[in-house]
Design a protein around this motif. Structure first.
Motif, PDB file in Angstrom:
ATOM      1  N   THR A   4      21.918   1.606  14.849  1.00  8.70           N
ATOM      2  CA  THR A   4      21.640   0.427  15.678  1.00  8.70           C
ATOM      3  C   THR A   4      20.931  -0.643  14.863  1.00  8.70           C
ATOM      4  OG1 THR A   4      19.515   1.288  16.394  1.00  8.70           O
ATOM      5  CG2 THR A   4      21.426   1.851  17.749  1.00  8.70           C
ATOM      6  N   LYS A   5      20.899  -1.837  15.433  1.00  9.08           N
ATOM      7  CA  LYS A   5      20.262  -2.958  14.770  1.00  9.08           C
ATOM      8  C   LYS A   5      18.760  -2.716  14.629  1.00  9.08           C
ATOM      9  CE  LYS A   5      22.000  -7.464  15.045  1.00  9.08           C
ATOM     10  NZ  LYS A   5      22.285  -8.694  15.785  1.00  9.08           N
ATOM     11  N   SER A   6      18.166  -2.150  15.668  1.00 12.98           N
ATOM     12  CA  SER A   6      16.721  -1.896  15.615  1.00 12.98           C
ATOM     13  C   SER A   6      16.391  -0.811  14.593  1.00 12.98           C
ATOM     14  CB  SER A   6      16.194  -1.496  16.989  1.00 12.98           C
ATOM     15  OG  SER A   6      16.807  -0.315  17.436  1.00 12.98           O
ATOM     16  N   ALA A   7      17.283   0.155  14.429  1.00 10.60           N
ATOM     17  CA  ALA A   7      17.071   1.206  13.429  1.00 10.60           C
ATOM     18  C   ALA A   7      17.162   0.625  12.023  1.00 10.60           C
ATOM     19  CB  ALA A   7      18.080   2.327  13.613  1.00 10.60           C
ATOM     20  N   GLU A   8      18.055  -0.336  11.831  1.00  9.65           N
ATOM     21  CA  GLU A   8      18.147  -1.024  10.540  1.00  9.65           C
ATOM     22  C   GLU A   8      16.850  -1.758  10.223  1.00  9.65           C
ATOM     23  OE1 GLU A   8      21.368  -3.733   9.447  1.00  9.65           O
ATOM     24  OE2 GLU A   8      22.705  -2.443  10.621  1.00  9.65           O
ATOM     25  N   ARG A   9      16.342  -2.448  11.228  1.00  9.98           N
ATOM     26  CA  ARG A   9      15.110  -3.213  11.058  1.00  9.98           C
ATOM     27  C   ARG A   9      13.931  -2.282  10.754  1.00  9.98           C
ATOM     28  NH1 ARG A   9      15.591  -6.152  15.364  1.00  9.98           N
ATOM     29  NH2 ARG A   9      14.323  -4.840  16.711  1.00  9.98           N
ATOM     30  N   ARG A  10      13.870  -1.171  11.462  1.00 14.38           N
ATOM     31  CA  ARG A  10      12.796  -0.198  11.217  1.00 14.38           C
ATOM     32  C   ARG A  10      12.894   0.362   9.801  1.00 14.38           C
ATOM     33  NH1 ARG A  10       8.299   0.019  13.599  1.00 14.38           N
ATOM     34  NH2 ARG A  10       8.158   2.230  13.248  1.00 14.38           N
ATOM     35  N   MET A  11      14.098   0.583   9.328  1.00 10.12           N
ATOM     36  CA  MET A  11      14.298   1.107   7.981  1.00 10.12           C
ATOM     37  C   MET A  11      13.798   0.104   6.940  1.00 10.12           C
ATOM     38  SD  MET A  11      17.749   2.784   6.459  1.00 10.12           S
ATOM     39  CE  MET A  11      18.427   1.437   5.517  1.00 10.12           C
ATOM     40  N   ARG A  12      14.120  -1.184   7.149  1.00  7.76           N
ATOM     41  CA  ARG A  12      13.641  -2.218   6.229  1.00  7.76           C
ATOM     42  C   ARG A  12      12.121  -2.306   6.255  1.00  7.76           C
ATOM     43  NH1 ARG A  12      17.780  -5.439   8.516  1.00  7.76           N
ATOM     44  NH2 ARG A  12      16.196  -6.565   9.682  1.00  7.76           N
ATOM     45  N   ASN A  13      11.558  -2.289   7.461  1.00  7.05           N
ATOM     46  CA  ASN A  13      10.100  -2.398   7.599  1.00  7.05           C
ATOM     47  C   ASN A  13       9.385  -1.207   6.973  1.00  7.05           C
ATOM     48  OD1 ASN A  13      10.279  -4.803   8.915  1.00  7.05           O
ATOM     49  ND2 ASN A  13      10.012  -3.962  10.963  1.00  7.05           N
ATOM     50  N   SER A  14       9.909  -0.018   7.211  1.00  5.49           N
ATOM     51  CA  SER A  14       9.242   1.167   6.679  1.00  5.49           C
ATOM     52  C   SER A  14       9.326   1.212   5.153  1.00  5.49           C
ATOM     53  CB  SER A  14       9.800   2.447   7.290  1.00  5.49           C
ATOM     54  OG  SER A  14      11.152   2.586   6.992  1.00  5.49           O
ATOM     55  N   ALA A  15      10.421   0.719   4.602  1.00  2.00           N
ATOM     56  CA  ALA A  15      10.538   0.677   3.137  1.00  2.00           C
ATOM     57  C   ALA A  15       9.520  -0.302   2.554  1.00  2.00           C
ATOM     58  CB  ALA A  15      11.951   0.279   2.734  1.00  2.00           C
ATOM     59  N   ARG A  16       9.367  -1.448   3.199  1.00  2.00           N
ATOM     60  CA  ARG A  16       8.408  -2.447   2.732  1.00  2.00           C
ATOM     61  C   ARG A  16       6.973  -1.918   2.853  1.00  2.00           C
ATOM     62  NH1 ARG A  16       9.735  -6.421   5.979  1.00  2.00           N
ATOM     63  NH2 ARG A  16       8.037  -6.051   7.432  1.00  2.00           N
ATOM     64  N   LYS A  17       6.667  -1.280   3.977  1.00  2.64           N
ATOM     65  CA  LYS A  17       5.322  -0.731   4.175  1.00  2.64           C
ATOM     66  C   LYS A  17       5.036   0.401   3.193  1.00  2.64           C
ATOM     67  CE  LYS A  17       4.879  -1.966   9.023  1.00  2.64           C
ATOM     68  NZ  LYS A  17       4.758  -1.475  10.392  1.00  2.64           N
ATOM     69  N   ARG A  18       6.065   1.203   2.880  1.00  2.00           N
ATOM     70  CA  ARG A  18       5.895   2.300   1.940  1.00  2.00           C
ATOM     71  C   ARG A  18       5.509   1.772   0.561  1.00  2.00           C
ATOM     72  NH1 ARG A  18       9.945   3.759  -0.965  1.00  2.00           N
ATOM     73  NH2 ARG A  18       9.529   5.361  -2.496  1.00  2.00           N
ATOM     74  N   LEU A  19       6.166   0.720   0.114  1.00  2.00           N
ATOM     75  CA  LEU A  19       5.830   0.131  -1.182  1.00  2.00           C
ATOM     76  C   LEU A  19       4.417  -0.443  -1.185  1.00  2.00           C
ATOM     77  CD1 LEU A  19       9.132  -1.685  -2.175  1.00  2.00           C
ATOM     78  CD2 LEU A  19       8.113   0.337  -3.226  1.00  2.00           C
ATOM     79  N   HIS A  20       4.042  -1.096  -0.100  1.00  2.00           N
ATOM     80  CA  HIS A  20       2.703  -1.673   0.007  1.00  2.00           C
ATOM     81  C   HIS A  20       1.648  -0.570  -0.026  1.00  2.00           C
ATOM     82  CE1 HIS A  20      -0.676  -3.593   2.286  1.00  2.00           C
ATOM     83  NE2 HIS A  20      -0.467  -4.486   1.336  1.00  2.00           N
ATOM     84  N   ASN A  21       1.878   0.503   0.735  1.00  3.13           N
ATOM     85  CA  ASN A  21       0.922   1.610   0.776  1.00  3.13           C
ATOM     86  C   ASN A  21       0.814   2.293  -0.583  1.00  3.13           C
ATOM     87  OD1 ASN A  21       0.421   1.094   3.450  1.00  3.13           O
ATOM     88  ND2 ASN A  21       1.727   2.739   4.205  1.00  3.13           N
ATOM     89  N   ARG A  22       1.954   2.431  -1.271  1.00  2.00           N
ATOM     90  CA  ARG A  22       1.931   3.062  -2.600  1.00  2.00           C
ATOM     91  C   ARG A  22       1.108   2.252  -3.578  1.00  2.00           C
ATOM     92  NH1 ARG A  22       7.644   4.463  -4.927  1.00  2.00           N
ATOM     93  NH2 ARG A  22       6.399   4.545  -6.827  1.00  2.00           N
ATOM     94  N   SER A  23       1.221   0.932  -3.519  1.00  2.00           N
ATOM     95  CA  SER A  23       0.459   0.099  -4.448  1.00  2.00           C
ATOM     96  C   SER A  23      -1.041   0.198  -4.159  1.00  2.00           C
ATOM     97  CB  SER A  23       0.924  -1.346  -4.390  1.00  2.00           C
ATOM     98  OG  SER A  23       0.535  -1.956  -3.190  1.00  2.00           O
TER      99      SER A  23
END
Length: 87
Positions: A4-23
């Motif tokens: 779904t479109k919302s699942a795509e958006r969640r995937m993008r958001n979680s990837a961005r947050k994961r990189l931020h948290n890792r840094s």
């Protein structure tokens, strides 16, 4: 892949947050490592200022949800105990 479109958006958001948290976690590890190097070399005055920076960074990471508050408190407690054990 997301269905779904919302699942795509969640995937993008979680990837961005994961990189931020890792840094943030990486910078925490670097600050902690620098502090422990000061402790082992016996530079107490530099270690005191470094402890203040490390504690602040742990508090900020806990506030933003990168790490748990209990983990931040435990780390700060153990780091300050290392400083108090220094002669």
């Amino acid at each position: 892949m997301p269905n779904t479109k919302s699942a795509e958006r969640r995937m993008r958001n979680s990837a961005r947050k994961r990189l931020h948290n890792r840094s943030i976690k990486s910078s925490l590890h670097q600050l902690e490592k620098k502090y422990l190097a000061l402790i082992t070399s016996g530079k107490k005055t530099d270690a005191v200022t470094s402890l203040r920076d490390v504690s602040s960074a742990f508090d900020k990471a806990a506030k933003s949800g990168v790490i748990h508050k209990s983990m931040a408190d435990r780390k700060k407690s153990r780091l300050s105990a290392r400083l108090n054990g220094l002669k």
